[in-house]
Write a protein that holds these residues in place. Sequence first.
Motif, PDB file in Angstrom:
ATOM      1  N   LEU A   1       0.862  -1.178   0.000  1.00  0.00           N
ATOM      2  CA  LEU A   1       0.000   0.000   0.000  1.00  0.00           C
ATOM      3  C   LEU A   1       0.902   1.232   0.000  1.00  0.00           C
ATOM      4  O   LEU A   1       1.270   1.755   1.050  1.00  0.00           O
ATOM      5  CB  LEU A   1      -0.927  -0.019   1.227  1.00  0.00           C
ATOM      6  CG  LEU A   1      -1.924  -1.179   1.259  1.00  0.00           C
ATOM      7  CD1 LEU A   1      -2.698  -1.185   2.566  1.00  0.00           C
ATOM      8  CD2 LEU A   1      -2.885  -1.105   0.069  1.00  0.00           C
ATOM      9  N   LEU A   2       1.271   1.661  -1.176  1.00  0.00           N
ATOM     10  CA  LEU A   2       2.176   2.804  -1.304  1.00  0.00           C
ATOM     11  C   LEU A   2       1.596   4.041  -0.613  1.00  0.00           C
ATOM     12  O   LEU A   2       0.380   4.222  -0.589  1.00  0.00           O
ATOM     13  CB  LEU A   2       2.435   3.094  -2.788  1.00  0.00           C
ATOM     14  CG  LEU A   2       3.236   2.025  -3.530  1.00  0.00           C
ATOM     15  CD1 LEU A   2       3.212   2.289  -5.029  1.00  0.00           C
ATOM     16  CD2 LEU A   2       4.676   1.971  -3.028  1.00  0.00           C
ATOM     17  N   PRO A   3       2.491   4.841   0.041  1.00  0.00           N
ATOM     18  CA  PRO A   3       3.949   4.853  -0.093  1.00  0.00           C
ATOM     19  C   PRO A   3       4.699   3.912   0.850  1.00  0.00           C
ATOM     20  O   PRO A   3       5.921   4.020   0.989  1.00  0.00           O
ATOM     21  CB  PRO A   3       4.294   6.309   0.230  1.00  0.00           C
ATOM     22  CG  PRO A   3       3.280   6.705   1.246  1.00  0.00           C
ATOM     23  CD  PRO A   3       2.012   6.014   0.813  1.00  0.00           C
ATOM     24  N   ALA A   4       4.001   2.989   1.510  1.00  0.00           N
ATOM     25  CA  ALA A   4       4.690   2.029   2.366  1.00  0.00           C
ATOM     26  C   ALA A   4       5.401   0.972   1.528  1.00  0.00           C
ATOM     27  O   ALA A   4       4.887   0.530   0.506  1.00  0.00           O
ATOM     28  CB  ALA A   4       3.688   1.344   3.299  1.00  0.00           C
ATOM     29  N   TRP A   5       6.587   0.607   1.967  1.00  0.00           N
ATOM     30  CA  TRP A   5       7.369  -0.485   1.395  1.00  0.00           C
ATOM     31  C   TRP A   5       7.647  -0.310  -0.089  1.00  0.00           C
ATOM     32  O   TRP A   5       7.331  -1.163  -0.912  1.00  0.00           O
ATOM     33  CB  TRP A   5       6.708  -1.831   1.668  1.00  0.00           C
ATOM     34  CG  TRP A   5       6.487  -2.125   3.122  1.00  0.00           C
ATOM     35  CD1 TRP A   5       5.321  -2.498   3.720  1.00  0.00           C
ATOM     36  CD2 TRP A   5       7.460  -2.051   4.176  1.00  0.00           C
ATOM     37  NE1 TRP A   5       5.491  -2.666   5.071  1.00  0.00           N
ATOM     38  CE2 TRP A   5       6.800  -2.396   5.372  1.00  0.00           C
ATOM     39  CE3 TRP A   5       8.818  -1.716   4.235  1.00  0.00           C
ATOM     40  CZ2 TRP A   5       7.459  -2.428   6.612  1.00  0.00           C
ATOM     41  CZ3 TRP A   5       9.463  -1.746   5.469  1.00  0.00           C
ATOM     42  CH2 TRP A   5       8.795  -2.099   6.631  1.00  0.00           C
TER      43      TRP A   5
ATOM     44  N   PRO B   1       2.144   8.499  -9.352  1.00  0.00           N
ATOM     45  CA  PRO B   1       0.743   8.571  -8.923  1.00  0.00           C
ATOM     46  C   PRO B   1       0.053   7.214  -9.027  1.00  0.00           C
ATOM     47  O   PRO B   1       0.321   6.425  -9.926  1.00  0.00           O
ATOM     48  CB  PRO B   1       0.131   9.593  -9.885  1.00  0.00           C
ATOM     49  CG  PRO B   1       1.046   9.636 -11.059  1.00  0.00           C
ATOM     50  CD  PRO B   1       2.406   9.340 -10.541  1.00  0.00           C
ATOM     51  N   VAL B   2      -0.855   6.963  -8.088  1.00  0.00           N
ATOM     52  CA  VAL B   2      -1.514   5.664  -7.972  1.00  0.00           C
ATOM     53  C   VAL B   2      -2.866   5.697  -8.679  1.00  0.00           C
ATOM     54  O   VAL B   2      -3.672   6.596  -8.470  1.00  0.00           O
ATOM     55  CB  VAL B   2      -1.692   5.283  -6.484  1.00  0.00           C
ATOM     56  CG1 VAL B   2      -2.507   4.006  -6.352  1.00  0.00           C
ATOM     57  CG2 VAL B   2      -0.323   5.124  -5.818  1.00  0.00           C
TER      58      VAL B   2
ATOM     59  N   LEU C   1      -9.565   7.750 -16.055  1.00  0.00           N
ATOM     60  CA  LEU C   1      -8.844   7.560 -14.800  1.00  0.00           C
ATOM     61  C   LEU C   1      -7.719   8.579 -14.672  1.00  0.00           C
ATOM     62  O   LEU C   1      -6.987   8.832 -15.636  1.00  0.00           O
ATOM     63  CB  LEU C   1      -8.260   6.140 -14.746  1.00  0.00           C
ATOM     64  CG  LEU C   1      -7.752   5.621 -13.413  1.00  0.00           C
ATOM     65  CD1 LEU C   1      -8.865   5.605 -12.371  1.00  0.00           C
ATOM     66  CD2 LEU C   1      -7.171   4.225 -13.586  1.00  0.00           C
ATOM     67  N   VAL C   2      -7.605   9.160 -13.482  1.00  0.00           N
ATOM     68  CA  VAL C   2      -6.529  10.105 -13.171  1.00  0.00           C
ATOM     69  C   VAL C   2      -5.792   9.578 -11.954  1.00  0.00           C
ATOM     70  O   VAL C   2      -6.409   9.146 -10.970  1.00  0.00           O
ATOM     71  CB  VAL C   2      -7.084  11.516 -12.880  1.00  0.00           C
ATOM     72  CG1 VAL C   2      -5.956  12.452 -12.464  1.00  0.00           C
ATOM     73  CG2 VAL C   2      -7.807  12.056 -14.105  1.00  0.00           C
ATOM     74  N   GLY C   3      -4.467   9.591 -11.997  1.00  0.00           N
ATOM     75  CA  GLY C   3      -3.671   9.099 -10.888  1.00  0.00           C
ATOM     76  C   GLY C   3      -3.741  10.006  -9.676  1.00  0.00           C
ATOM     77  O   GLY C   3      -3.874  11.224  -9.797  1.00  0.00           O
ATOM     78  N   GLU C   4      -3.621   9.398  -8.501  1.00  0.00           N
ATOM     79  CA  GLU C   4      -3.616  10.134  -7.242  1.00  0.00           C
ATOM     80  C   GLU C   4      -2.187  10.219  -6.715  1.00  0.00           C
ATOM     81  O   GLU C   4      -1.542   9.188  -6.484  1.00  0.00           O
ATOM     82  CB  GLU C   4      -4.500   9.416  -6.217  1.00  0.00           C
ATOM     83  CG  GLU C   4      -4.523  10.062  -4.842  1.00  0.00           C
ATOM     84  CD  GLU C   4      -5.343   9.264  -3.853  1.00  0.00           C
ATOM     85  OE1 GLU C   4      -5.063   9.365  -2.649  1.00  0.00           O
ATOM     86  OE2 GLU C   4      -6.252   8.532  -4.290  1.00  0.00           O
ATOM     87  N   PRO C   5      -1.647  11.422  -6.515  1.00  0.00           N
ATOM     88  CA  PRO C   5      -0.271  11.537  -6.007  1.00  0.00           C
ATOM     89  C   PRO C   5      -0.110  10.826  -4.670  1.00  0.00           C
ATOM     90  O   PRO C   5      -1.023  10.830  -3.829  1.00  0.00           O
ATOM     91  CB  PRO C   5      -0.073  13.048  -5.860  1.00  0.00           C
ATOM     92  CG  PRO C   5      -1.079  13.659  -6.792  1.00  0.00           C
ATOM     93  CD  PRO C   5      -2.262  12.739  -6.767  1.00  0.00           C
ATOM     94  N   GLN C   6       1.028  10.218  -4.465  1.00  0.00           N
ATOM     95  CA  GLN C   6       1.283   9.548  -3.194  1.00  0.00           C
ATOM     96  C   GLN C   6       1.524  10.574  -2.094  1.00  0.00           C
ATOM     97  O   GLN C   6       2.168  11.605  -2.328  1.00  0.00           O
ATOM     98  CB  GLN C   6       2.497   8.631  -3.314  1.00  0.00           C
ATOM     99  CG  GLN C   6       2.303   7.463  -4.251  1.00  0.00           C
ATOM    100  CD  GLN C   6       3.498   6.524  -4.248  1.00  0.00           C
ATOM    101  OE1 GLN C   6       4.141   6.296  -3.216  1.00  0.00           O
ATOM    102  NE2 GLN C   6       3.800   5.952  -5.409  1.00  0.00           N
TER     103      GLN C   6
END
Length: 308
Positions: free
Chosen positions: A110-114, A146-147, A188-193
Amino acid sequence: MRIVFAGTPEVALPTLEALHGSDHEVVAVLTRPDAPTGRGRRVSRSPVAAWADEHGVEALTPAKPREPEFLERLRDLDADIVPVVAYGALVPPAALEIPRLGWINLHFSLLPAWRGAAPVQHAVLAGDEMTGACVFQLEAGLDTGPVYGRLTEPIEPGDTSGALLDRLAIAGARLTLDVVDALGAGALVGEPQPEDGVSYAPKITVDDARVRWSDPAFAVDRRIRAVTPAPGAWTEFAGQRLRLGPVTLDPDGPDLAPGELALAKHHVHVGTATDSVRLEQVQPAGKKPMDAAAWGRGLQHTGETRFA
């Protein structure tokens, strides 16, 4: 859409199969070159390359994806997008810019983890109760893009990294296909981490997989599960390396010093900094995996009573 798929190990195959069975066209795969594997060090194709051979799909195997010949071939393929699952090499900006929609990566955390090469192993090692997978836009930074989509997956108390990764690979295949469909439709648009919560998961080494019997029992259990099946937990016994399968926590087991063995007819216990743990499977050097109790019965008269 026209797809070039990038991946190397078996964990990449569920996503490749999902894309191949969709309305999109997998025109080629990008994978690591043939390499020596196993005890005999025979040169073998990667699982993704073997899949491509079986399905009549072109397999691109550059030593590095910055090679001019590879970049030229990628342009000729006219791919709309390159989905990535565990490809195993850094992708240079020159390659990232070629597909119309860029490169997207299925990452098992689950970014930004690991962020990094071993997210599942580090999640198990850290004792996380929840993990998941993300599909994000590949860019020059380490897993920083971006996710586009994410899913969650609980980490069960007995999970090895292998079992957890298998579940994430299957769920992540559906997630990746959904993202590809949505990107192709322009929906779809990416979501910044977020900047908070960043952690890193470097590659797990063989030294990392050595069991520290001076750790508490819960940490011994986590380490062994985190490195199962690869690179595989191990300890030293009688001057040789002994591989270990997952152990059972046993608060009612014998009171032992760290690394001390207690051999019984049906059980082998090992001491840690807290409670002892019960071995379930071991693999002596040069032999096949075997039941720990059977191994222990063979040691009754050797005088060896401790792991190093």
